[in-house]
Design an enzyme around this catalytic site. Structure first.
Site, PDB file in Angstrom:
ATOM      1  N   ASN A 175       0.875  -1.177   0.000  1.00 10.90           N
ATOM      2  CA  ASN A 175       0.000   0.000   0.000  1.00 10.90           C
ATOM      3  C   ASN A 175       0.910   1.224   0.000  1.00 10.90           C
ATOM      4  O   ASN A 175       1.506   1.555   1.010  1.00 10.90           O
ATOM      5  CB  ASN A 175      -0.888  -0.023   1.259  1.00 10.90           C
ATOM      6  CG  ASN A 175      -1.732   1.233   1.380  1.00 10.90           C
ATOM      7  OD1 ASN A 175      -1.788   2.047   0.456  1.00 10.90           O
ATOM      8  ND2 ASN A 175      -2.392   1.397   2.521  1.00 10.90           N
ATOM      9  N   LYS A 193       0.110   4.243  -0.260  1.00 10.47           N
ATOM     10  CA  LYS A 193      -0.534   5.431   0.338  1.00 10.47           C
ATOM     11  C   LYS A 193      -0.319   6.637  -0.584  1.00 10.47           C
ATOM     12  O   LYS A 193      -0.312   6.465  -1.792  1.00 10.47           O
ATOM     13  CB  LYS A 193      -0.011   5.642   1.761  1.00 10.47           C
ATOM     14  CG  LYS A 193      -0.152   4.364   2.598  1.00 10.47           C
ATOM     15  CD  LYS A 193       0.087   4.549   4.060  1.00 10.47           C
ATOM     16  CE  LYS A 193      -0.088   3.214   4.775  1.00 10.47           C
ATOM     17  NZ  LYS A 193       0.072   3.320   6.223  1.00 10.47           N
ATOM     18  N   HIS A 201      -9.313   1.293   5.107  1.00 11.97           N
ATOM     19  CA  HIS A 201      -8.020   1.453   5.777  1.00 11.97           C
ATOM     20  C   HIS A 201      -8.203   2.406   6.953  1.00 11.97           C
ATOM     21  O   HIS A 201      -8.993   3.347   6.882  1.00 11.97           O
ATOM     22  CB  HIS A 201      -6.979   2.001   4.786  1.00 11.97           C
ATOM     23  CG  HIS A 201      -5.602   1.962   5.344  1.00 11.97           C
ATOM     24  ND1 HIS A 201      -5.136   2.914   6.221  1.00 11.97           N
ATOM     25  CD2 HIS A 201      -4.601   1.062   5.193  1.00 11.97           C
ATOM     26  CE1 HIS A 201      -3.906   2.597   6.569  1.00 11.97           C
ATOM     27  NE2 HIS A 201      -3.553   1.483   5.960  1.00 11.97           N
ATOM     28  N   GLU A 254      -6.588   4.806   7.932  1.00  9.00           N
ATOM     29  CA  GLU A 254      -6.395   6.236   7.610  1.00  9.00           C
ATOM     30  C   GLU A 254      -7.639   6.811   6.952  1.00  9.00           C
ATOM     31  O   GLU A 254      -7.933   8.000   7.110  1.00  9.00           O
ATOM     32  CB  GLU A 254      -5.140   6.393   6.732  1.00  9.00           C
ATOM     33  CG  GLU A 254      -3.875   6.152   7.561  1.00  9.00           C
ATOM     34  CD  GLU A 254      -2.709   5.541   6.815  1.00  9.00           C
ATOM     35  OE1 GLU A 254      -2.706   5.548   5.564  1.00  9.00           O
ATOM     36  OE2 GLU A 254      -1.787   5.032   7.487  1.00  9.00           O
ATOM     37  N   GLU A 258      -4.995  -4.795  10.640  1.00  7.46           N
ATOM     38  CA  GLU A 258      -3.963  -3.787  10.833  1.00  7.46           C
ATOM     39  C   GLU A 258      -4.201  -3.069  12.164  1.00  7.46           C
ATOM     40  O   GLU A 258      -4.992  -2.116  12.213  1.00  7.46           O
ATOM     41  CB  GLU A 258      -3.999  -2.758   9.697  1.00  7.46           C
ATOM     42  CG  GLU A 258      -3.753  -3.345   8.329  1.00  7.46           C
ATOM     43  CD  GLU A 258      -3.182  -2.301   7.363  1.00  7.46           C
ATOM     44  OE1 GLU A 258      -2.162  -2.599   6.751  1.00  7.46           O
ATOM     45  OE2 GLU A 258      -3.731  -1.197   7.252  1.00  7.46           O
ATOM     46  N   GLY A 309       2.960   2.423  10.779  1.00 10.05           N
ATOM     47  CA  GLY A 309       3.905   3.523  10.618  1.00 10.05           C
ATOM     48  C   GLY A 309       4.649   3.889  11.896  1.00 10.05           C
ATOM     49  O   GLY A 309       5.309   4.925  11.957  1.00 10.05           O
ATOM     50  N   SER A 321       3.827  -2.037  10.217  1.00 14.61           N
ATOM     51  CA  SER A 321       5.290  -2.107  10.376  1.00 14.61           C
ATOM     52  C   SER A 321       5.865  -3.470   9.994  1.00 14.61           C
ATOM     53  O   SER A 321       6.760  -3.978  10.675  1.00 14.61           O
ATOM     54  CB  SER A 321       5.701  -1.713  11.799  1.00 14.61           C
ATOM     55  OG  SER A 321       5.339  -0.371  12.058  1.00 14.61           O
TER      56      SER A 321
END
Ligand code: 13P
Length: 249
Positions: free
Chosen positions: A9, A11, A95, A97, A167, A173, A212
């Site tokens: 991904n 992003k 996701h 985010e 996730e 991250g 990660s």
């Protein structure tokens, strides 16, 4: 036997020249592992080019989202029909985010997932708890609710056409990975939850881990019995790291 999926991904990373350079590096490989399906999800603006570069290769293309609307006055949204003309096979949905910065709900994810499956693409449906929810002992309940709502109304056939990504938000991250045991535990409970709808479909459902994932932890995560691959963020932007993850199993 579930084949592993390693999906990158990207992003909001990847100009046209960067996309071109990274994909050529990936193709030069060695990124062709017979045990693994490789997927890259660049930003929308790179999909057309990425499809041309990846044609007849072992790497499949995915998008990072899709609109829940079919067409019309929805400024900046990208429709399923548009995605279908770019050659994508996968679409990441829900996701964290998108959930966090764009207030996407399980219900919206569910609507989009049905649209994507009807369009004969494969949704990668993301779920995961926050650090606070984990510390409060709510992981099981949060993840089960997300699965229940995001897959609401799914038949066995729909489950068979889906991919789930677990996730944990606190691992995205941050450099903090869930231990293989922590991840395995949640993957197992996701599979058990889905099995309430259809046992066989749940058995065949690919459940990816994200948060990660790096070359140094990929192997230990990927050998867990219910971890069927990885959804990789930062490390998918470096060809060497992504290739190492593809070859970690
Ligand atoms: P990182 O691998 O950068 O933690 O991102 C994970 C992720 O969000 C993939 O969708």
């Amino acid at each position: 036997m579930r084949k592993k999926i390693i999906a990158g991904n990207w992003k909001m990373n990847g100009t046209i020249p960067e996309t071109k350079a990274l994909l050529h590096e990936l193709l030069e490989g060695p990124s062709d592992n017979e045990n693994v399906k490789v997927v890259v999800c660049p930003p929308y603006t790179s999909l057309y080019l990425a499809n041309k570069i990846l044609q007849n290769s072992h790497i499949s293309l995915g998008a990072q989202d899709v609109s829940a609307h079919l067409k019309g006055a929805y400024t900046a949204e990208v429709s399923l029909e548009m995605l279908l003309t770019t050659g994508v096979r996968y679409v990441i949905l829900g996701h964290s985010e998108r959930r966090q910065y764009h207030a996407e709900t399980d219900q919206l994810v569910n609507t989009k997932a049905k649209l994507v499956i009807d369009g004969e693409l494969i949704p990668i449906i993301c779920v995961g708890e926050t650090l606070k929810q984990r510390e409060d002992g709510q992981t099981k309940q949060i993840v089960e609710t997300q699965i229940e709502n995001s897959l609401s109304g799914f038949s066995a056939d729909f489950i068979k056409k889906s991919v789930i990504a677990y996730e944990p938000i606190w691992a995205i991250g941050t450099g903090k990975t869930a231990t293989p045991q922590m991840a395995q535990e949640v993957h197992k409970l996701i599979r058990e939850k889905v099995a309430e709808t259809d046992k066989e479909a749940a058995e065949n459902l690919p459940i990816l881990y994200g948060g990660s994932v790096k070359p140094n932890n990929a192997h230990d995560l990927l050998i867990q019995p219910d971890i069927d691959g990885a959804l990789v963020g930062g490390a998918s932007l470096m060809a060497g790291d992504f290739i190492a993850i593809i070859n970690a199993i």
